[in-house]
Design an enzyme around this catalytic site. Structure first.
Site, PDB file in Angstrom:
ATOM      1  N   ARG A   1       2.447  18.293  14.744  1.00 14.68           N
ATOM      2  CA  ARG A   1       3.206  18.645  15.929  1.00 14.68           C
ATOM      3  C   ARG A   1       3.064  19.571  16.726  1.00 14.68           C
ATOM      4  O   ARG A   1       3.224  20.707  16.419  1.00 14.68           O
ATOM      5  CB  ARG A   1       4.368  17.984  16.271  1.00 14.68           C
ATOM      6  CG  ARG A   1       5.580  18.174  17.551  1.00 14.68           C
ATOM      7  CD  ARG A   1       6.902  16.933  17.453  1.00 14.68           C
ATOM      8  NE  ARG A   1       7.499  17.267  18.582  1.00 14.68           N
ATOM      9  CZ  ARG A   1       8.674  18.175  18.989  1.00 14.68           C
ATOM     10  NH1 ARG A   1       8.106  19.407  18.550  1.00 14.68           N
ATOM     11  NH2 ARG A   1       8.852  17.496  20.082  1.00 14.68           N
TER      12      ARG A   1
ATOM     13  N   LYS B   1       8.002  28.051  16.305  1.00 19.25           N
ATOM     14  CA  LYS B   1       9.238  27.669  15.797  1.00 19.25           C
ATOM     15  C   LYS B   1       9.752  29.614  15.051  1.00 19.25           C
ATOM     16  O   LYS B   1       8.494  30.469  14.670  1.00 19.25           O
ATOM     17  CB  LYS B   1       9.434  27.192  14.705  1.00 19.25           C
ATOM     18  CG  LYS B   1       9.144  25.440  14.889  1.00 19.25           C
ATOM     19  CD  LYS B   1       9.682  24.698  14.131  1.00 19.25           C
ATOM     20  CE  LYS B   1       9.974  23.220  14.623  1.00 19.25           C
ATOM     21  NZ  LYS B   1      10.105  21.858  13.828  1.00 19.25           N
TER      22      LYS B   1
END
Length: 368
Positions: free
Chosen positions: A348, A313
């Site tokens: 995740r 991210k």
């Protein structure tokens, strides 16, 4: 946990360490692999009051917590007891998965436009092969998504999501792989659960589709292994990161997730069947996301298992000065260790094999 109209209390566990290394009086965090021996106690007035939402913060050993709370008003004393109960209560299995050690959720994006791997697994055969590979590499659950929710992404019709994701979910479930569906759509949830998904992962926290809560509630009532991930996000993916404003990112995210959980319970959903996700990268700029990441242990006060996602991210890019998502593995692994150190039960990730190795080494050196 709103105590009254004036002040609310939060407790953030600190001094997290392996049980064998813990000081006398330490308590297990969420019945898991870490103990805590002190906490940050925060008394916070609501935003908009004359104080401007100021917070009184102090670090307290657990041994001193009762005496400190004894000087508070009754609602705050009760809240302190409830906080300790939720921080220490053992978490039940979710989607048939025990939460007694850090678990991994592998990502299968059957989308043409996901931020990291869009188009790589849009073909069903490739997506199934990738999901099998993730499970073999150590994924405890495989998360299949057919709609990108990256910043600026447009919504995908439910029928398109079903056509992309459900055949993949069915084929993975047939192989005995535990499968999650990443969707905001009640129609997609229904089709995915019928195909064998055990977990619904909704980035909107069941807000996007008014039928979603009923779909998940009915599914959990019928099947004890079905559960849901309620994530924190404001707005929609297309606009969520334009100008998010927080007074205190970690406390605000906690409060908004707490309100969402109350809403879920009022709709008939059992808190034990819910995982919470702070939504790193969703309606949070880099510094805001970093503040939340530093305080992940706070979320255990919600009494649920915690799931988090840092993999590839923008938060990793911001600190590591890497622009390409596929070049963010080292930073993603560093963030994973930070999550494990705060008792996050499920992470995740895209890179399952590498994260599993990092987790296993961390467990061997830190917890044994």
């Amino acid at each position: 946990m709103m105590e009254d109209d004036e002040t609310r209390l939060t407790l953030r566990p600190l001094g997290l360490t392996a049980p064998e290394q813990a000081l006398p009086g330490a308590r297990r965090l969420a019945g898991g692999w870490l103990c805590f021996d002190r906490c940050e106690a925060v008394l916070r007035t609501p935003a908009g009051k004359a104080t401007g939402g100021a917070a009184d913060r102090r670090i307290l050993p657990l041994a001193d917590l009762d005496s400190w709370a004894g000087g508070l008003p009754d609602p705050l004393r009760r809240s302190c007891r409830l906080w300790l109960e939720r921080l220490t209560a053992e978490r039940p299995p979710v989607a048939g998965l025990s939460l007694d050690r850090p678990r991994l959720m592998g990502i299968v994006n059957v989308t043409p436009d996901s931020f990291s791997d869009g188009g790589c697994h849009a073909d069903a055969d490739r997506a199934v092969a990738h999901g099998i590979g993730l499970a073999e590499a150590g994924a405890d659950i495989v998360d299949v998504g057919a709609e990108s929710t990256r910043p600026g992404a447009a919504a995908v019709p439910a029928e398109d999501q079903i056509a992309r994701a459900v055949p993949v979910i069915a084929r993975l479930a047939e192989r005995g792989i535990r499968v999650s569906v990443d969707t905001r759509s009640a129609a997609v949830m229904t089709a995915a659960l019928a195909a064998g998904a055990r977990l619904v992962n909704d980035v909107s926290g069941l807000r996007h589709d008014r039928r979603a809560l009923a779909v998940v509630g009915d599914a959990t009532a019928r099947d004890p292994d079905v559960a849901v991930v309620v994530m924190h996000m404001r707005g929609e993916p297309a606009t969520m990161n334009q100008a998010p404003v927080y007074e205190d990112p970690a406390l605000d995210v906690y409060d908004e997730l707490a309100e969402r959980l109350r809403w879920c319970e009022e709709g008939g959903l059992d808190r034990a069947r819910i995982l919470v996700d702070p939504g790193i990268g969703f309606a949070k700029r880099m510094e805001q996301g970093a503040a939340v990441a530093r305080s992940l242990s706070l979320l255990h006060g919600l009494g649920c298992g915690v799931l988090a996602g840092f993999s590839r991210k923008g938060l990793v890019r911001g600190w590591a000065d890497s622009t390409a998502p596929r070049d963010r593995l080292p930073g993603s692994l560093a963030a994973a260790i930070i999550a494990f150190e705060q008792g996050v039960q499920i992470l995740r990730v895209h890179d399952v094999r590498e994260t599993a190795q990092a987790r296993d080494v961390w467990e061997a050196l830190r917890l044994r």
